[in-house]
Design a protein around this motif. Structure first.
Motif, mmCIF file in Angstrom:
data_model
loop_
_atom_site.group_PDB
_atom_site.id
_atom_site.type_symbol
_atom_site.label_atom_id
_atom_site.label_comp_id
_atom_site.label_asym_id
_atom_site.label_seq_id
_atom_site.Cartn_x
_atom_site.Cartn_y
_atom_site.Cartn_z
ATOM 1 N N GLY A 85 26.232 44.176 44.692
ATOM 2 C CA GLY A 85 25.868 45.558 44.972
ATOM 3 C C GLY A 85 25.776 46.402 43.717
ATOM 4 N N VAL A 86 26.736 46.221 42.791
ATOM 5 C CA VAL A 86 26.727 46.965 41.531
ATOM 6 C C VAL A 86 25.491 46.626 40.704
ATOM 7 N N GLU A 87 25.213 45.325 40.558
ATOM 8 C CA GLU A 87 24.090 44.919 39.726
ATOM 9 C C GLU A 87 22.765 45.410 40.291
ATOM 10 N N LEU A 88 22.614 45.364 41.614
ATOM 11 C CA LEU A 88 21.383 45.865 42.225
ATOM 12 C C LEU A 88 21.262 47.377 42.044
ATOM 13 N N ALA A 89 22.378 48.087 42.212
ATOM 14 C CA ALA A 89 22.360 49.546 42.056
ATOM 15 C C ALA A 89 22.071 49.933 40.611
ATOM 16 N N LYS A 90 22.654 49.213 39.651
ATOM 17 C CA LYS A 90 22.400 49.508 38.247
ATOM 18 C C LYS A 90 20.937 49.264 37.896
ATOM 19 N N ARG A 91 20.377 48.195 38.427
ATOM 20 C CA ARG A 91 18.960 47.916 38.167
ATOM 21 C C ARG A 91 18.083 49.001 38.778
ATOM 22 N N TRP A 92 18.447 49.427 39.981
ATOM 23 C CA TRP A 92 17.686 50.475 40.662
ATOM 24 C C TRP A 92 17.754 51.785 39.877
ATOM 25 N N ALA A 93 18.947 52.076 39.321
ATOM 26 C CA ALA A 93 19.143 53.343 38.617
ATOM 27 C C ALA A 93 18.726 53.274 37.149
ATOM 28 N N GLY A 94 18.449 52.075 36.645
ATOM 29 C CA GLY A 94 18.047 51.934 35.256
ATOM 30 C C GLY A 94 19.186 52.048 34.266
ATOM 31 N N ASN A 97 21.904 50.169 31.967
ATOM 32 C CA ASN A 97 22.006 48.833 31.383
ATOM 33 C C ASN A 97 23.392 48.459 30.884
ATOM 34 N N SER A 98 24.236 49.443 30.583
ATOM 35 C CA SER A 98 25.533 49.137 29.998
ATOM 36 C C SER A 98 26.467 48.474 31.001
ATOM 37 N N SER A 99 27.338 47.621 30.472
ATOM 38 C CA SER A 99 28.340 46.974 31.314
ATOM 39 C C SER A 99 29.378 47.987 31.789
ATOM 40 N N THR A 100 29.759 47.907 33.058
ATOM 41 C CA THR A 100 30.759 48.815 33.624
ATOM 42 C C THR A 100 31.984 48.066 34.147
ATOM 43 N N GLY A 101 31.990 46.737 34.037
ATOM 44 C CA GLY A 101 33.020 45.936 34.689
ATOM 45 C C GLY A 101 34.412 46.060 34.105
ATOM 46 N N ASP A 102 34.513 46.224 32.759
ATOM 47 C CA ASP A 102 35.827 46.217 32.126
ATOM 48 C C ASP A 102 36.766 47.275 32.694
ATOM 49 N N ASP A 103 36.219 48.419 33.062
ATOM 50 C CA ASP A 103 37.061 49.502 33.583
ATOM 51 C C ASP A 103 37.610 49.207 34.974
ATOM 52 N N PHE A 104 37.093 48.179 35.635
ATOM 53 C CA PHE A 104 37.541 47.862 36.991
ATOM 54 C C PHE A 104 38.592 46.759 37.031
ATOM 55 N N ALA A 105 38.764 46.017 35.925
ATOM 56 C CA ALA A 105 39.623 44.836 35.965
ATOM 57 C C ALA A 105 41.062 45.176 36.351
ATOM 58 N N TYR A 106 41.699 46.089 35.635
ATOM 59 C CA TYR A 106 43.104 46.390 35.925
ATOM 60 C C TYR A 106 43.301 47.157 37.227
ATOM 61 N N PRO A 107 42.435 48.102 37.583
ATOM 62 C CA PRO A 107 42.568 48.699 38.914
ATOM 63 C C PRO A 107 42.494 47.662 40.031
ATOM 64 N N LEU A 108 41.629 46.659 39.879
ATOM 65 C CA LEU A 108 41.531 45.610 40.895
ATOM 66 C C LEU A 108 42.783 44.742 40.922
ATOM 67 N N ILE A 109 43.291 44.371 39.752
ATOM 68 C CA ILE A 109 44.491 43.534 39.695
ATOM 69 C C ILE A 109 45.661 44.228 40.387
ATOM 70 N N ILE A 110 45.910 45.488 40.039
ATOM 71 C CA ILE A 110 47.032 46.217 40.620
ATOM 72 C C ILE A 110 46.801 46.480 42.106
ATOM 73 N N GLY A 111 45.593 46.886 42.462
ATOM 74 C CA GLY A 111 45.299 47.159 43.869
ATOM 75 C C GLY A 111 45.444 45.925 44.738
ATOM 76 N N MET A 112 44.958 44.781 44.261
ATOM 77 C CA MET A 112 45.052 43.542 45.040
ATOM 78 C C MET A 112 46.503 43.098 45.187
ATOM 79 N N ALA A 113 47.302 43.248 44.121
ATOM 80 C CA ALA A 113 48.714 42.873 44.209
ATOM 81 C C ALA A 113 49.438 43.724 45.243
#
Length: 288
Positions: free
Chosen positions: A99-108, A110-126
Motif C-alpha cells: 500500500g505504501v509503495e503504490l501510494a508513493k508512486r501515485w503521489a510521486g 521517491n524518498s524512503s520512508t521505512g526507517d521511521d517505522f521500524a521501532y514504532p512497529l517493534i514496540i507496538g507489536m511487542a
C-alpha cells in the motif's frame, strides 16, 4: 492463572486483547511522531501515503488469514458469510508495504520512508503480543503441546509453547541489535535526503559502499527489521497448530518466504534500496 486475564480498572472489566491492541496502536503511533525525521512532505502526500498504508495493511492482514484454510473460507463465503474476523501481523506488514509503495508512486514521492517505522512497529507489536498471551486459547496464537520448561497451560490442562512470549523476547532483542543502524539512520533528516537525492544517489551495484564508515543507505534499518521478523515467523510457525497445507508450510510461511526473497534482493544491492546518505559534521547535529 485463568485465561483470559481480564484487566480491572475500577468498575471496568477490560478484555486483554482489546486493551493491549489499542495500546499497541496508540503507543506505536506516538513513538513514530516522537522519533520521525523532518521530511518536508506535503500534507496531501502524507495523507495519501497514510491511506495507502492503512488500506494495504487491513486488506493484507485479512487476505492472508483467509488462506489459512481455503476450504473453510470458501464454505463461509458460499454460505453468504462476511469474513471480517481474523487477521495476521505478517499479512498486515506486507500489505502495508504494498500500500505504501503504490501510494508513493501515485503521489510521486521517491524518498524512503521505512526507517521511521521500524521501532514504532517493534514496540507496538511487542505490546500487542502481551494481549495475545493474556487472551489465551481464544486468540489462537499459542504453540503446540510441549514438555519444555517454558510450557504454559492456557486453561485446558495442556502445556503449550507460549509463542507470544517468544515473539516478545525476539522483538526486544531485535530492538537492541538494530540500535546501531537506528543511530546511523538519524544523521540526516528526510527533508535533506529528498532535496539532494539527485546528487546522492548511486547505482545499485555500488550499494555495498553504504556499509563503510560515514555512509548510510536509507531504508536499510527497515529492511533488516522486516527480514529478521519474517525469518523469525517462518521458523516459529513450525510450532504453531495451524494447518500446514502447502507442502508442509502454512499460509504465513509462504508469505514470509516471499517477503524474505524481496528484502534479500534489496539488501543485496540489486533493488532500489533507498538513497546513499553521506554523513558530514553538519549533518551529525540531526542525531536525536
Amino acid at each position: 492463572m485463568e485465561f483470559p486475564v481480564y484487566i480491572h480498572l475500577g468498575a471496568l472489566r477490560i478484555h486483554p486483547h482489546v486493551l493491549f491492541e489499542t495500546l499497541s496502536y496508540f503507543i506505536g503511533f506516538r513513538i513514530y511522531l516522537w522519533t520521525r525525521r523532518p521530511s518536508g512532505m506535503p500534507k496531501l502526500v502524507s495523507l495519501q501515503i497514510l491511506a495507502g498504508t492503512i488500506l494495504g495493511a487491513a486488506l493484507g492482514s485479512r487476505l492472508l488469514f483467509w488462506f489459512e484454510d481455503p476450504s473453510a473460507t470458501w464454505t463461509q463465503l458460499s454460505q453468504g458469510h462476511l469474513l471480517w474476523g481474523g487477521k495476521t501481523i505478517v499479512g498486515g506488514l506486507l500489505g502495508g508495504l504494498i500500500g505504501v509503495e503504490l501510494a508513493k508512486r501515485w503521489a510521486g514521492w521517491n524518498s524512503s520512508t521505512g526507517d521511521d517505522f521500524a521501532y514504532p512497529l517493534i514496540i507496538g507489536m511487542a505490546i500487542g503480543r502481551i494481549g495475545c498471551f493474556l487472551t489465551g486459547l481464544e486468540d489462537r496464537t499459542y504453540g503446540v503441546a510441549t514438555t519444555w520448561i517454558t510450557g504454559v497451560d492456557f486453561g485446558d490442562g495442556i502445556m503449550r509453547h507460549p509463542t507470544q512470549l517468544y515473539e516478545i523476547v525476539f522483538l526486544l532483542l531485535l530492538a537492541v541489535i538494530l540500535y546501531p543502524q537506528y543511530k546511523r539512520s538519524r544523521y540526516l533528516p528526510l527533508s535533506a535526503m529528498n532535496e539532494h537525492c539527485s546528487t546522492m544517489a548511486q547505482p545499485a551495484g555500488d550499494a555495498h559502499s553504504s556499509s563503510s564508515a560515514g555512509n548510510y543507505q536509507s531504508g536499510r534499518l527497515f529492511q533488516w527489521f522486516m527480514t529478521s521478523y519474517l525469518l523469525f515467523r517462518l521458523l516459529i510457525e513450525f510450532i504453531k497448530p495451524t494447518p500446514h497445507l502447502y507442502g508442509g508450510l502454512n499460509n504465513i510461511q509462504l508469505a514470509c518466504i516471499a517477503g524474505i526473497l524481496y528484502y534479500g534482493w534489496l539488501l543485496s544491492g540489486r533493488g532500489k534500496g533507498g538513497r546513499l546518505i553521506r554523513r558530514s559534521p553538519a549533518a551529525s547535529g540531526a542525531l536525536k
